[in-house]
Design a protein around this motif. Structure first.
Motif, PDB file in Angstrom:
ATOM      1  N   THR A 125      35.655  46.512 -19.344  1.00  0.00           N
ATOM      2  CA  THR A 125      35.080  45.263 -19.267  1.00  0.00           C
ATOM      3  C   THR A 125      33.798  45.257 -18.349  1.00  0.00           C
ATOM      4  OG1 THR A 125      36.470  45.149 -17.496  1.00  0.00           O
ATOM      5  CG2 THR A 125      37.158  44.129 -19.459  1.00  0.00           C
ATOM      6  N   SER A 138      28.939  38.730 -18.506  1.00  0.00           N
ATOM      7  CA  SER A 138      30.164  39.653 -18.599  1.00  0.00           C
ATOM      8  C   SER A 138      30.244  39.925 -20.158  1.00  0.00           C
ATOM      9  CB  SER A 138      31.414  39.088 -17.897  1.00  0.00           C
ATOM     10  OG  SER A 138      32.358  39.677 -17.730  1.00  0.00           O
ATOM     11  N   ALA A 157      31.027  36.589 -21.984  1.00  0.00           N
ATOM     12  CA  ALA A 157      32.018  36.261 -21.330  1.00  0.00           C
ATOM     13  C   ALA A 157      31.475  35.616 -20.023  1.00  0.00           C
ATOM     14  CB  ALA A 157      32.891  37.124 -21.338  1.00  0.00           C
ATOM     15  N   SER A 159      33.766  36.191 -16.892  1.00  0.00           N
ATOM     16  CA  SER A 159      34.240  36.982 -15.736  1.00  0.00           C
ATOM     17  C   SER A 159      35.119  37.903 -16.202  1.00  0.00           C
ATOM     18  CB  SER A 159      34.214  36.280 -14.382  1.00  0.00           C
ATOM     19  OG  SER A 159      35.310  35.380 -14.447  1.00  0.00           O
ATOM     20  N   TYR A 160      34.914  39.056 -17.291  1.00  0.00           N
ATOM     21  CA  TYR A 160      35.843  39.781 -17.745  1.00  0.00           C
ATOM     22  C   TYR A 160      36.411  40.871 -16.721  1.00  0.00           C
ATOM     23  CZ  TYR A 160      36.196  37.878 -22.413  1.00  0.00           C
ATOM     24  OH  TYR A 160      36.667  37.079 -23.557  1.00  0.00           O
ATOM     25  N   ASP A 176      40.246  37.192 -17.563  1.00  0.00           N
ATOM     26  CA  ASP A 176      38.992  36.624 -16.836  1.00  0.00           C
ATOM     27  C   ASP A 176      39.313  36.137 -15.298  1.00  0.00           C
ATOM     28  OD1 ASP A 176      37.045  34.462 -16.360  1.00  0.00           O
ATOM     29  OD2 ASP A 176      36.179  35.044 -18.263  1.00  0.00           O
ATOM     30  N   GLN A 179      38.158  32.111 -14.612  1.00  0.00           N
ATOM     31  CA  GLN A 179      38.919  31.171 -15.400  1.00  0.00           C
ATOM     32  C   GLN A 179      40.594  31.407 -15.158  1.00  0.00           C
ATOM     33  OE1 GLN A 179      37.239  32.133 -19.146  1.00  0.00           O
ATOM     34  NE2 GLN A 179      36.024  30.177 -19.263  1.00  0.00           N
ATOM     35  N   TYR A 183      43.012  36.705 -22.566  1.00  0.00           N
ATOM     36  CA  TYR A 183      42.226  36.563 -23.867  1.00  0.00           C
ATOM     37  C   TYR A 183      42.963  37.744 -24.531  1.00  0.00           C
ATOM     38  CZ  TYR A 183      39.010  33.005 -22.369  1.00  0.00           C
ATOM     39  OH  TYR A 183      38.463  31.927 -21.804  1.00  0.00           O
TER      40      TYR A 183
END
Length: 286
Positions: A125, A138, A157, A159-160, A176, A179, A183
């Motif tokens: 990531t 991200s 994305a 904020s992976y 994430d 959030q 996922y």
């Protein structure tokens, strides 16, 4: 919980070895450090901001390096020497080399966490950088460990952070941070949109993760610290760790993989506790 090491500079990325030692990265110290029996030993001063780490198919340690912190502003550092990159560390010598700092001529921002599939391909990531009120993108990436090929799975994305594989290797899980969502990606599909699995309740954030042998996903949980466990069908539970805001990583080890090694980054500790189910054995380990 047993304290394995303390006085570490924001430890993350624990890698558990068969001899009982654990390697961590020290994000705020720019170091790779081996811990055992209350002792620590510096493997190398890698510089920048090492985050996630994993053993690759050649026995070397592969490190996600975010580029480091601007400690005066307490934000991501930028400029020469602070590039986000993937690095390889020879554990026998401490020598390290840069493998990737871009994908399709687009610079990596802040690589964060990494895992290898059974075929020896890395999945990592990129959390993105935050600086002076600006937040960069991200994403999730895949690459070969010899430095010859890298591809972007998702560049859009929020904020992976944590990344892991399902026990059968079919899916890639990504946590994430901002959030507090988990996922799922299909490992065999290149560019794709992710499938939402679950969202944690409350004012929390997600950090790195590890998967159990049964396929449950255990995620380091920020702000209201602990380990959040999410089943593949989205049932959420939590193991709380009081007085620790930054519970960042979990890794499994021991003969029955029921030893959970957890990084308590704000207080600078690596701790060990028993877990109620065995962890998934990684494809490659020390």
């Amino acid at each position: 919980m047993d304290i394995i090491a303390e006085g570490l500079a924001f430890p993350e990325g624990p890698v558990v070895f068969a001899d009982g030692s654990v390697i961590v990265v020290e994000l705020a110290g720019g170091r790779i450090t081996r811990c055992w029996n209350g002792r620590t030993e510096i493997v190398c001063d890698i510089g920048g901001g090492p985050n996630g780490a994993a053993i690759g198919p050649d026995g070397a340690l592969y490190v996600c390096n975010s580029g480091g912190l601007d400690l005066k502003k307490f934000q991501n550092a930028r400029g020469d020497g602070h590039e986000g990159r993937i690095e390889r560390v020879d554990l026998a010598t401490g020598k390290f080399e840069r493998l990737y700092d871009s994908c399709d001529d687009i610079a990596l921002e802040a690589p964060n966490d990494i895992v290898f599939d059974a075929e020896g391909r890395m999945w990592f990531t990129d959390l993105g950088k935050t600086h002076d009120g600006i937040r960069t993108a991200s994403g999730l990436f895949s690459a070969l460990p010899d430095g010859s090929a890298i591809s972007a799975i998702n560049r859009h994305a929020v904020s992976y952070n944590g990344v892991g594989l399902s026990p059968d290797g079919a899916f890639v899980y990504v946590a994430d941070t901002h959030q507090a969502r988990l996922y799922r990606y299909d490992r065999k599909v290149e560019e794709q949109r992710p499938n939402w699995v679950a969202t944690a309740p409350g004012p929390v954030g997600f950090d790195s993760l590890a998967v159990t042998a049964a396929g449950n996903i255990c995620i380091g949980t920020l702000y209201d610290g602990g380990i959040t466990t999410i089943t593949p069908d989205g049932i959420v539970s939590k193991f709380s760790i009081e007085e620790e805001v930054y519970v960042t990583n979990i890794a499994f080890g021991g003969k029955d993989t029921r030893d959970a090694y957890i990084t308590l980054s704000q207080s600078g500790r690596l701790v060990k506790t028993g877990w109620d189910e065995p962890g998934l054995r990684l494809s490659f380990n020390g």
